[in-house]
Design a protein around this motif. Structure first.
Motif, PDB file in Angstrom:
ATOM      1  N   PRO A  82      41.302  38.335  48.205  1.00 49.33           N
ATOM      2  CA  PRO A  82      40.873  39.733  48.043  1.00 49.33           C
ATOM      3  C   PRO A  82      40.671  40.467  49.367  1.00 49.33           C
ATOM      4  CG  PRO A  82      39.750  38.353  46.450  1.00 49.33           C
ATOM      5  CD  PRO A  82      40.492  37.423  47.366  1.00 49.33           C
ATOM      6  N   ARG A  83      40.065  39.814  50.339  1.00 47.82           N
ATOM      7  CA  ARG A  83      39.887  40.463  51.648  1.00 47.82           C
ATOM      8  C   ARG A  83      41.219  40.658  52.359  1.00 47.82           C
ATOM      9  NH1 ARG A  83      36.683  41.259  56.313  1.00 47.82           N
ATOM     10  NH2 ARG A  83      34.722  40.662  55.333  1.00 47.82           N
ATOM     11  N   LEU A  84      42.074  39.644  52.316  1.00 48.62           N
ATOM     12  CA  LEU A  84      43.345  39.720  53.036  1.00 48.62           C
ATOM     13  C   LEU A  84      44.214  40.864  52.536  1.00 48.62           C
ATOM     14  CD1 LEU A  84      44.240  35.917  53.211  1.00 48.62           C
ATOM     15  CD2 LEU A  84      43.565  37.379  55.128  1.00 48.62           C
ATOM     16  N   LEU A  85      44.049  41.250  51.269  1.00 52.33           N
ATOM     17  CA  LEU A  85      44.860  42.319  50.687  1.00 52.33           C
ATOM     18  C   LEU A  85      44.061  43.595  50.457  1.00 52.33           C
ATOM     19  CD1 LEU A  85      47.024  40.347  48.089  1.00 52.33           C
ATOM     20  CD2 LEU A  85      47.579  40.981  50.440  1.00 52.33           C
ATOM     21  N   SER A  86      42.877  43.680  51.071  1.00 52.66           N
ATOM     22  CA  SER A  86      42.023  44.855  50.935  1.00 52.66           C
ATOM     23  C   SER A  86      41.707  45.160  49.466  1.00 52.66           C
ATOM     24  CB  SER A  86      42.682  46.085  51.589  1.00 52.66           C
ATOM     25  OG  SER A  86      41.730  47.107  51.793  1.00 52.66           O
ATOM     26  N   LEU A  87      41.459  44.098  48.697  1.00 49.71           N
ATOM     27  CA  LEU A  87      41.125  44.246  47.273  1.00 49.71           C
ATOM     28  C   LEU A  87      39.695  43.803  46.972  1.00 49.71           C
ATOM     29  CD1 LEU A  87      44.434  42.864  45.686  1.00 49.71           C
ATOM     30  CD2 LEU A  87      43.733  45.266  45.863  1.00 49.71           C
ATOM     31  N   ALA A  88      38.896  43.525  48.009  1.00 44.33           N
ATOM     32  CA  ALA A  88      37.523  43.087  47.783  1.00 44.33           C
ATOM     33  C   ALA A  88      36.750  44.146  47.010  1.00 44.33           C
ATOM     34  CB  ALA A  88      36.842  42.801  49.120  1.00 44.33           C
ATOM     35  N   GLY A  89      35.971  43.696  46.038  1.00 48.59           N
ATOM     36  CA  GLY A  89      35.201  44.601  45.198  1.00 48.59           C
ATOM     37  C   GLY A  89      35.940  45.076  43.963  1.00 48.59           C
ATOM     38  N   THR A  90      37.240  44.762  43.883  1.00 44.92           N
ATOM     39  CA  THR A  90      38.028  45.132  42.702  1.00 44.92           C
ATOM     40  C   THR A  90      37.726  44.178  41.556  1.00 44.92           C
ATOM     41  OG1 THR A  90      39.786  45.877  44.175  1.00 44.92           O
ATOM     42  CG2 THR A  90      40.352  45.593  41.858  1.00 44.92           C
ATOM     43  N   GLN A  91      37.696  44.709  40.345  1.00 40.71           N
ATOM     44  CA  GLN A  91      37.466  43.874  39.167  1.00 40.71           C
ATOM     45  C   GLN A  91      38.653  43.979  38.218  1.00 40.71           C
ATOM     46  OE1 GLN A  91      33.688  45.203  37.529  1.00 40.71           O
ATOM     47  NE2 GLN A  91      32.569  43.720  38.774  1.00 40.71           N
ATOM     48  N   TYR A  98      42.802  38.094  26.893  1.00 43.94           N
ATOM     49  CA  TYR A  98      43.639  38.076  28.090  1.00 43.94           C
ATOM     50  C   TYR A  98      42.940  38.808  29.234  1.00 43.94           C
ATOM     51  CZ  TYR A  98      45.047  42.938  27.225  1.00 43.94           C
ATOM     52  OH  TYR A  98      45.044  44.294  27.040  1.00 43.94           O
ATOM     53  N   ILE A  99      43.411  38.524  30.448  1.00 48.70           N
ATOM     54  CA  ILE A  99      42.899  39.152  31.662  1.00 48.70           C
ATOM     55  C   ILE A  99      44.071  39.822  32.371  1.00 48.70           C
ATOM     56  CG2 ILE A  99      41.729  38.787  33.874  1.00 48.70           C
ATOM     57  CD1 ILE A  99      40.643  36.137  32.696  1.00 48.70           C
ATOM     58  N   GLU A 100      43.904  41.074  32.752  1.00 44.16           N
ATOM     59  CA  GLU A 100      44.946  41.748  33.506  1.00 44.16           C
ATOM     60  C   GLU A 100      44.773  41.450  34.992  1.00 44.16           C
ATOM     61  OE1 GLU A 100      45.079  45.903  32.823  1.00 44.16           O
ATOM     62  OE2 GLU A 100      45.574  45.732  30.685  1.00 44.16           O
ATOM     63  N   PRO A 101      45.793  40.923  35.656  1.00 45.60           N
ATOM     64  CA  PRO A 101      45.666  40.702  37.100  1.00 45.60           C
ATOM     65  C   PRO A 101      45.560  42.030  37.829  1.00 45.60           C
ATOM     66  CG  PRO A 101      47.937  40.379  36.398  1.00 45.60           C
ATOM     67  CD  PRO A 101      47.139  40.577  35.141  1.00 45.60           C
ATOM     68  N   VAL A 102      45.015  41.979  39.025  1.00 44.13           N
ATOM     69  CA  VAL A 102      44.841  43.187  39.829  1.00 44.13           C
ATOM     70  C   VAL A 102      46.168  43.547  40.495  1.00 44.13           C
ATOM     71  CG1 VAL A 102      43.669  44.159  41.857  1.00 44.13           C
ATOM     72  CG2 VAL A 102      42.402  42.728  40.232  1.00 44.13           C
ATOM     73  N   ALA A 103      46.566  44.805  40.368  1.00 43.07           N
ATOM     74  CA  ALA A 103      47.825  45.260  40.965  1.00 43.07           C
ATOM     75  C   ALA A 103      47.626  45.584  42.442  1.00 43.07           C
ATOM     76  CB  ALA A 103      48.344  46.481  40.227  1.00 43.07           C
ATOM     77  N   TYR A 104      48.426  44.956  43.304  1.00 43.19           N
ATOM     78  CA  TYR A 104      48.436  45.306  44.720  1.00 43.19           C
ATOM     79  C   TYR A 104      49.427  46.450  44.958  1.00 43.19           C
ATOM     80  CZ  TYR A 104      49.185  45.012  49.737  1.00 43.19           C
ATOM     81  OH  TYR A 104      49.314  45.317  51.072  1.00 43.19           O
ATOM     82  N   ASN A 105      50.591  46.331  44.360  1.00 37.26           N
ATOM     83  CA  ASN A 105      51.559  47.423  44.318  1.00 37.26           C
ATOM     84  C   ASN A 105      52.372  47.253  43.036  1.00 37.26           C
ATOM     85  OD1 ASN A 105      53.533  45.448  44.862  1.00 37.26           O
ATOM     86  ND2 ASN A 105      53.564  45.898  47.060  1.00 37.26           N
TER      87      ASN A 105
END
Length: 286
Positions: A82-91, A98-105
């Motif tokens: 999460p930190r490496l991709l600037s996604l920290a704090g994203t839920q 089911y769980i939707e993965p977090v979209a980076y792009n």
């Protein structure tokens, strides 16, 4: 319900006489993996070799090349993706089944325990079976969809997480092993190669990270530390050598600030090294 199913503990759960005795989660894992063309597990027998940085940059580079990519962080005790991709704090968005993965792009989706912890200061104090259960859930319950690549970032060593990852995905999973050139790292990483042989998974290739120092002003790579240890290990073990990445201050800064070096499109020693490493990985999808 047939007479044979009447006393079964799974009665009423959707089980049929044809599927009786099968584990529903095993079936979901099989279905999920069937939609993923290539599975690559990034691992190392040594901590501190930049394994997560390599995994994140490989995933981003593949996505920028137009491939559909999933990045699964299975480092339970130190999830750094999460930190490496600037996604920290994203839920992630979570539904009942089911769980939707977090979209980076548009081409890269990410899942990590780091998204689910109430606080980044929380310590995860779990034994092996619980960690294995989480990895199974991240494969079975996350809606990965159709992917060209699933990249798994494992913690260092040959313990629960890398073992569970390879066992759950099966023999079609291939390992990318990361080392630094120093002998103390190569000794531990050699065990990772043996580990893959013992569990029946192919090593796709080996990356020598922090190999030499790239001057931030002129770009010249100076071997102020040792170099070539990873390449020598690849020759010794008969594993493909994917390339060496220099020790670059920009890589450290990019990791802390959450922008992958692969995204910058720079023309320097580090970018060229990553490009060479990506070429044989991209060939898998052709």
């Amino acid at each position: 319900m047939s007479d044979a199913c009447a006393g079964c503990s799974s009665a009423g759960s959707g089980c049929t006489p044809e599927t009786c005795g099968t584990n529903p989660q095993d079936e979901k894992i099989k279905k999920t993996l069937g939609r993923i063309r290539n599975k690559l597990v990034v691992m190392s027998g040594k901590g501190g070799v930049g394994k997560s940085t390599v995994a994140a940059n490989i995933a981003v580079a593949l996505a920028l090349a137009g491939k559909q990519v999933g990045l699964l962080d299975v480092d339970v005790h130190g999830p750094s993706v999460p930190r490496l991709l600037s996604l920290a704090g994203t839920q992630p968005h979570i539904e009942r089944d089911y769980i939707e993965p977090v979209a980076y792009n548009n081409n890269l989706w990410v899942m990590s325990l780091g998204f689910l912890l109430p606080s980044p200061k929380d310590a995860v104090i779990w034994r092996g079976p619980v960690k294995t259960g989480l990895i199974r859930q991240f494969i079975s319950d996350v809606a990965w969809g159709d992917l060209d690549y699933l990249i798994l970032d494992c913690p260092p060593g040959t313990g629960d997480e890398p073992l569970s990852a390879l066992q759950e995905i099966g023999p079609e999973a291939q390992a990318i092993i990361v080392t630094t050139p120093q002998g103390v790292a190569v000794d531990d990483v050699r065990r990772s190669v043996t580990f893959c042989e013992q569990v029946g998974n192919k090593v796709f290739g080996l990356v020598e990270n922090m190999s030499g120092y790239a001057c931030p002003k002129c770009g010249h790579v100076e071997n102020i530390f040792s170099t070539g240890g990873g390449e020598a290990l690849a020759r010794e073990t008969g594993v493909r050598f994917l390339g060496r990445i220099p020790l670059d201050p920009e890589v450290a800064r990019s990791g802390d600030e959450g922008y992958p070096i692969a995204k910058l499109g720079q023309d320097n020693a580090t970018a060229r090294a990553l490009g060479e490493i990506i070429k044989p990985i991209l060939a898998l999808a052709n």
